[in-house]
Design a protein around this motif. Sequence first.
Motif, mmCIF file in Angstrom:
data_model
loop_
_atom_site.group_PDB
_atom_site.id
_atom_site.type_symbol
_atom_site.label_atom_id
_atom_site.label_comp_id
_atom_site.label_asym_id
_atom_site.label_seq_id
_atom_site.Cartn_x
_atom_site.Cartn_y
_atom_site.Cartn_z
ATOM 1 N N UNK A 29 6.421 -6.261 3.581
ATOM 2 C CA UNK A 29 5.582 -5.570 4.545
ATOM 3 C C UNK A 29 6.217 -5.548 5.918
ATOM 4 N N UNK A 30 6.854 -6.653 6.286
ATOM 5 C CA UNK A 30 7.557 -6.718 7.569
ATOM 6 C C UNK A 30 8.780 -5.805 7.575
ATOM 7 N N UNK A 31 9.524 -5.804 6.482
ATOM 8 C CA UNK A 31 10.780 -5.054 6.422
ATOM 9 C C UNK A 31 10.538 -3.546 6.331
ATOM 10 N N UNK A 32 9.639 -3.136 5.426
ATOM 11 C CA UNK A 32 9.462 -1.709 5.143
ATOM 12 C C UNK A 32 8.100 -1.141 5.566
ATOM 13 N N UNK A 33 7.208 -2.000 6.030
ATOM 14 C CA UNK A 33 5.877 -1.517 6.375
ATOM 15 C C UNK A 33 4.996 -1.265 5.164
ATOM 16 N N UNK A 59 3.110 2.736 0.665
ATOM 17 C CA UNK A 59 3.472 3.159 2.018
ATOM 18 C C UNK A 59 2.858 4.535 2.251
ATOM 19 N N UNK A 60 2.034 4.640 3.290
ATOM 20 C CA UNK A 60 1.386 5.906 3.631
ATOM 21 C C UNK A 60 0.671 6.528 2.437
ATOM 22 N N UNK A 61 0.021 5.671 1.647
ATOM 23 C CA UNK A 61 -0.778 6.144 0.528
ATOM 24 C C UNK A 61 -0.031 6.376 -0.761
ATOM 25 N N UNK A 62 1.301 6.222 -0.772
ATOM 26 C CA UNK A 62 2.091 6.418 -1.988
ATOM 27 C C UNK A 62 2.587 5.101 -2.544
ATOM 28 N N UNK A 63 2.401 4.862 -3.835
ATOM 29 C CA UNK A 63 2.866 3.618 -4.442
ATOM 30 C C UNK A 63 4.392 3.566 -4.454
ATOM 31 N N UNK A 64 4.940 2.403 -4.098
ATOM 32 C CA UNK A 64 6.397 2.230 -4.047
ATOM 33 C C UNK A 64 6.897 1.150 -4.998
ATOM 34 N N UNK A 65 5.999 0.368 -5.590
ATOM 35 C CA UNK A 65 6.426 -0.691 -6.489
ATOM 36 C C UNK A 65 5.342 -1.731 -6.658
ATOM 37 N N UNK A 138 4.623 6.751 -6.594
ATOM 38 C CA UNK A 138 3.934 7.803 -5.871
ATOM 39 C C UNK A 138 4.677 8.218 -4.620
ATOM 40 N N UNK A 139 5.741 7.502 -4.307
ATOM 41 C CA UNK A 139 6.592 7.815 -3.150
ATOM 42 C C UNK A 139 8.016 7.441 -3.536
ATOM 43 N N UNK A 140 8.950 8.375 -3.397
ATOM 44 C CA UNK A 140 10.350 8.118 -3.726
ATOM 45 C C UNK A 140 11.217 9.072 -2.920
ATOM 46 N N UNK A 143 11.825 7.759 3.401
ATOM 47 C CA UNK A 143 12.050 6.501 4.109
ATOM 48 C C UNK A 143 11.128 5.410 3.572
ATOM 49 N N UNK A 144 11.710 4.217 3.377
ATOM 50 C CA UNK A 144 10.992 3.029 2.928
ATOM 51 C C UNK A 144 10.454 3.173 1.509
ATOM 52 N N UNK A 145 11.247 3.817 0.656
ATOM 53 C CA UNK A 145 10.905 3.911 -0.765
ATOM 54 C C UNK A 145 12.189 3.974 -1.578
ATOM 55 N N UNK A 146 12.038 3.896 -2.906
ATOM 56 C CA UNK A 146 13.200 3.877 -3.791
ATOM 57 C C UNK A 146 13.965 5.200 -3.719
ATOM 58 N N UNK A 147 15.266 5.079 -3.527
ATOM 59 C CA UNK A 147 16.146 6.240 -3.432
ATOM 60 C C UNK A 147 17.125 6.330 -4.597
#
Length: 267
Positions: A29-33, A59-65, A138-140, A143-147
Amino acid sequence: MITTDGTPNLPGWIDLGSPDPDASAEFYGTVFGWSSEAMTNDQAPEDDPDQGRYLMLSKDGGTVGGIGALQDPSAKSAWTVYVRVPDIEATIGSCESLGGSVRAPRMQVGSEGFLAQLTDPSGAEFALWQPEGFTGLGRACQDDSLLWVELYTQDPEAAKRFYGGLFGWQTEAYTMPEGTYDMWTTNPGVGTDAFGGMMQISPEMPVQQETWVPYFMVADTDATLARTVAAGGSVLMPATDAAPGRLAALADPFGARFNLLKPAPTM
């Protein structure tokens, strides 16, 4: 590229095995928000309601992991890459016929889908996800998601045979000043269809065992690296400019590895 549209035979989810999921959620949460939310486990015993507790990260409503507790106290904390498949039992059978092994057999996760945990012939661990109610990320590729996902291996040719046979993946050479890099793709010649890469392990690398490592896209590699260190993480490779962009290799406070990339404008 990694997508959120449910495309089969592509990475579709990642999660972290941690000795302290709440501490790990606070770190990321600190690193990526990222924010975290605990999922309820209706099958947990009354005397241990936290059994099987799982944190969904967004992050911003999208699941990242996600983050779950390590089931084996002797296991090392690590991120796991899940490949989304249409038929998990058939894929498990193919894995075994290609020389891989099953760490955890098919398991139903409520009404969300089915998972299984596998190991490739060289020892790199990964997992499968057959979606029902939950498709995965839900987010890829934001920024701040899997790339990107990257396989570190001693035997690239064996990896090409295994993952090619299992998922139909192909490789395409990407030439850089430092040498040639193998990209995983479903369609050679179309750069946007590449979703990962493969590095042959050499003595100077920070990674020395067969493993998959996630890359997270960031707006500022140096600033994200600084937050990582301030939150208790460590630097395995400092921020460096390369053909794909500005990247860094890091580890969280429990030793789980992850990489950062701010893509170059041409990527």
